[in-house]
Design a protein around this motif. Structure first.
Motif, mmCIF file in Angstrom:
data_model
loop_
_atom_site.group_PDB
_atom_site.id
_atom_site.type_symbol
_atom_site.label_atom_id
_atom_site.label_comp_id
_atom_site.label_asym_id
_atom_site.label_seq_id
_atom_site.Cartn_x
_atom_site.Cartn_y
_atom_site.Cartn_z
ATOM 1 N N ALA A 199 0.892 -1.324 0.122
ATOM 2 C CA ALA A 199 -0.139 -0.078 0.010
ATOM 3 C C ALA A 199 0.966 1.315 0.159
ATOM 4 O O ALA A 199 1.825 1.211 0.832
ATOM 5 N N GLY A 200 0.589 2.131 -0.924
ATOM 6 C CA GLY A 200 1.427 3.605 -0.974
ATOM 7 C C GLY A 200 2.422 3.404 -1.893
ATOM 8 O O GLY A 200 2.955 4.418 -2.220
ATOM 9 N N ASP A 201 2.852 2.289 -2.549
ATOM 10 C CA ASP A 201 3.871 2.197 -3.488
ATOM 11 C C ASP A 201 3.626 2.760 -4.779
ATOM 12 O O ASP A 201 2.398 2.738 -5.070
ATOM 13 N N VAL A 202 4.370 3.460 -5.349
ATOM 14 C CA VAL A 202 4.301 3.947 -6.702
ATOM 15 C C VAL A 202 5.187 3.321 -7.521
ATOM 16 O O VAL A 202 6.235 3.276 -7.400
#
Length: 59
Positions: A5-8
């Motif tokens: 979650a939150g990885d780009v």
């Protein structure tokens, strides 16, 4: 590579034999992965290749 979650992440992949250049590879991969129409892209620069390792998360 796993995603959290939150990885780009940017579209990625590797060159096919028919790709004439790194730009062509990038445009093809972006089209395959996110549906980006290559005719709408204006390439303004090309970055030099670099290699990196993903660092493990500290929990």
């Amino acid at each position: 590579m796993g995603m959290e979650a939150g990885d780009v992440a940017l579209p990625g992949g590797k060159a096919d034999e028919g790709d004439a250049s790194d730009v062509e590879t990038a445009l093809r991969e972006a089209h395959e992965e996110i549906g980006l129409d290559p005719s709408l892209v204006n390439v303004v620069t090309v970055l030099h290749p670099f290699f990196t390792k993903r660092k493990p998360y500290l929990l």
